[in-house]
Design an enzyme around this catalytic site. Structure first.
Site, PDB file in Angstrom:
ATOM      1  N   CYS A   1     -11.025   2.788  -1.344  1.00 44.56           N
ATOM      2  CA  CYS A   1      -9.726   3.302  -0.886  1.00 44.56           C
ATOM      3  C   CYS A   1      -9.394   2.582   0.409  1.00 44.56           C
ATOM      4  CB  CYS A   1      -9.816   4.806  -0.660  1.00 44.56           C
ATOM      5  SG  CYS A   1      -8.359   5.513   0.112  1.00 44.56           S
TER       6      CYS A   1
ATOM      7  N   HIS B   1      -8.065   3.407   3.089  1.00 49.44           N
ATOM      8  CA  HIS B   1      -8.357   4.122   4.338  1.00 49.44           C
ATOM      9  C   HIS B   1      -9.835   4.173   4.695  1.00 49.44           C
ATOM     10  CE1 HIS B   1      -4.308   5.334   3.568  1.00 49.44           C
ATOM     11  NE2 HIS B   1      -4.249   6.088   4.651  1.00 49.44           N
TER      12      HIS B   1
ATOM     13  N   ASP C   1       0.865  -1.188   0.000  1.00 45.69           N
ATOM     14  CA  ASP C   1       0.000   0.000   0.000  1.00 45.69           C
ATOM     15  C   ASP C   1       0.900   1.236   0.000  1.00 45.69           C
ATOM     16  OD1 ASP C   1      -2.321   1.559   0.066  1.00 45.69           O
ATOM     17  OD2 ASP C   1      -2.199   1.779   2.230  1.00 45.69           O
ATOM     18  N   SER C   2       0.306   2.339  -0.414  1.00 45.97           N
ATOM     19  CA  SER C   2       1.060   3.595  -0.388  1.00 45.97           C
ATOM     20  C   SER C   2       1.398   3.977   1.061  1.00 45.97           C
ATOM     21  CB  SER C   2       0.247   4.696  -1.052  1.00 45.97           C
ATOM     22  OG  SER C   2      -1.018   4.789  -0.435  1.00 45.97           O
TER      23      SER C   2
ATOM     24  N   GLU D   1      -5.203   9.559   8.408  1.00 44.13           N
ATOM     25  CA  GLU D   1      -3.780   9.490   8.777  1.00 44.13           C
ATOM     26  C   GLU D   1      -3.493  10.300  10.047  1.00 44.13           C
ATOM     27  OE1 GLU D   1      -0.755   8.722   6.271  1.00 44.13           O
ATOM     28  OE2 GLU D   1      -2.112   7.128   5.653  1.00 44.13           O
TER      29      GLU D   1
ATOM     30  N   CYS E   1      -3.510  -1.018  -2.467  1.00 38.81           N
ATOM     31  CA  CYS E   1      -3.801   0.394  -2.756  1.00 38.81           C
ATOM     32  C   CYS E   1      -4.688   0.506  -4.003  1.00 38.81           C
ATOM     33  CB  CYS E   1      -2.472   1.116  -2.979  1.00 38.81           C
ATOM     34  SG  CYS E   1      -2.632   2.839  -3.393  1.00 38.81           S
TER      35      CYS E   1
HETATM   36  N1  DGL Z   1      -3.893   3.673  -0.504  1.00 41.58           N
HETATM   37  C1  DGL Z   1      -4.594   4.673  -1.284  1.00 41.58           C
HETATM   38  C2  DGL Z   1      -5.794   4.043  -1.982  1.00 41.58           C
HETATM   39  O1  DGL Z   1      -6.286   2.994  -1.591  1.00 41.58           O
HETATM   40  C3  DGL Z   1      -5.039   5.827  -0.440  1.00 41.58           C
HETATM   41  C4  DGL Z   1      -3.922   6.685   0.071  1.00 41.58           C
HETATM   42  C5  DGL Z   1      -3.184   7.423  -1.015  1.00 41.58           C
HETATM   43  O2  DGL Z   1      -3.741   8.358  -1.619  1.00 41.58           O
HETATM   44  O3  DGL Z   1      -2.036   7.062  -1.242  1.00 41.58           O
HETATM   45  O4  DGL Z   1      -6.277   4.597  -2.937  1.00 41.58           O
END
Ligand code: DGL
Length: 276
Positions: free
Chosen positions: A194, A196, A14-15, A162, A77
């Site tokens: 997403c 999050h 993930d990012s 976050e 992600c």
């Molecule tokens: N992990 C990203 C997603 O699921 C969300 C956070 C980001 O923008 O990097 O789209």
């Protein structure tokens, strides 16, 4: 002497921290495997970045996880799944052992949504990049050309999560503003597109009421992975059955532990990853 074959791990990328929520549910459903988590926290968020940058970052993450002996990489992600996954699968993956696999989270969510909807009106909330890619519209209409998809980019939600503000009034107001236009479209199913947003499921439920079905990837992906491994038994046999998880972050490991452990539920031993 016979050389012992290396057993492979399952990688989750993930990012940032959001993918820990998906990993948590995957490990709960499939506890016998060995996992590696990578969060590119030094360069997160990805949600406002260009397609080219997201592709480059995701390729680097995939290469890193393959170097960590992962046989399967789950791109948790959504932004990376929608902007880079297809290109990586068709072009980049050829450079590696053909048995290695990369899976995303969009198709499992889309499959679940098309099965759950009755009026075929599906809402999607996601990052700006995911919405701009139209990847959810593509996957949903591939599965059912008759569905109508209504998307809403929610750029303020990732920073709020976050910062640990999921229960703040501020988050409720922002979320309500994002969801109202979708509710006016009479959707009966909502995809939390997403990593999050799964963390905000209860907040979303409060706003949309009891009748709209919520598709949360953390709940969908483990079952889909289970089925995938059953179907691909050759690949499953190559996986390590020595349970364990290694956590990597491109950012400061202590900072990752501090913020990530809130999601993970306990402290983690985090190692520094360098992506290139
Ligand atoms: N992990 C990203 C997603 O699921 C969300 C956070 C980001 O923008 O990097 O789209």
């Amino acid at each position: 002497m016979l050389k012992k074959k290396r057993r492979l791990r399952i990688g989750v990328f993930d990012s940032g921290f959001g993918g820990l929520d998906i990993l948590r549910f995957v490990v709960r459903a499939l506890p016998t495997y060995e996992y590696v988590y990578l969060g590119d926290t030094a360069r997160a968020p990805y949600g406002h970045r260009s397609q080219k940058t997201i592709y480059t970052f995701t390729k680097q993450a995939v290469r890193f996880l393959f170097q960590q002996e992962c046989g399967i990489v789950i791109i948790a992600c959504n932004t990376a799944s929608s902007e880079a996954l297809r290109k990586i699968q068709t072009h980049y993956l050829k450079r590696f052992d053909e048995k290695k696999k990369i899976l995303g989270v969009l198709i499992p969510a889309a499959e679940e949504a098309t099965q759950k909807t009755s009026n075929r009106r599906i809402g999607v909330i996601a990052t700006t990049a995911t919405v701009a890619s139209n990847a959810f519209i593509r996957e949903l209409t591939k599965l059912d050309p008759g569905v109508q998809v209504f998307q809403k980019a929610c750029p303020l939600l990732v920073p709020l999560v976050e910062e640990g503000k999921q229960n703040d009034q501020e988050t409720h107001i922002v979320l309500e503003k994002y969801l109202r236009p979708l509710l006016r479209k009479n959707i009966d199913t909502l995809i939390l597109g997403c990593t999050h947003y799964g963390i905000l499921e209860q907040n979303v439920r409060k706003i949309i009421g009891p009748d709209i079905k919520i598709i949360s990837e953390a709940k969908v992906v483990p079952e889909k992975l289970k089925k995938y491994l059953k179907k691909h038994s050759d690949l499953e046999r190559t996986l390590s059955k020595r349970p364990g998880i290694r956590f990597y972050s491109t950012g400061h490991p202590a900072k990752f532990n501090l913020l990530g452990s809130k999601l993970w539920g306990k402290t983690m031993r985090v190692e520094k990853a360098v992506l290139r």
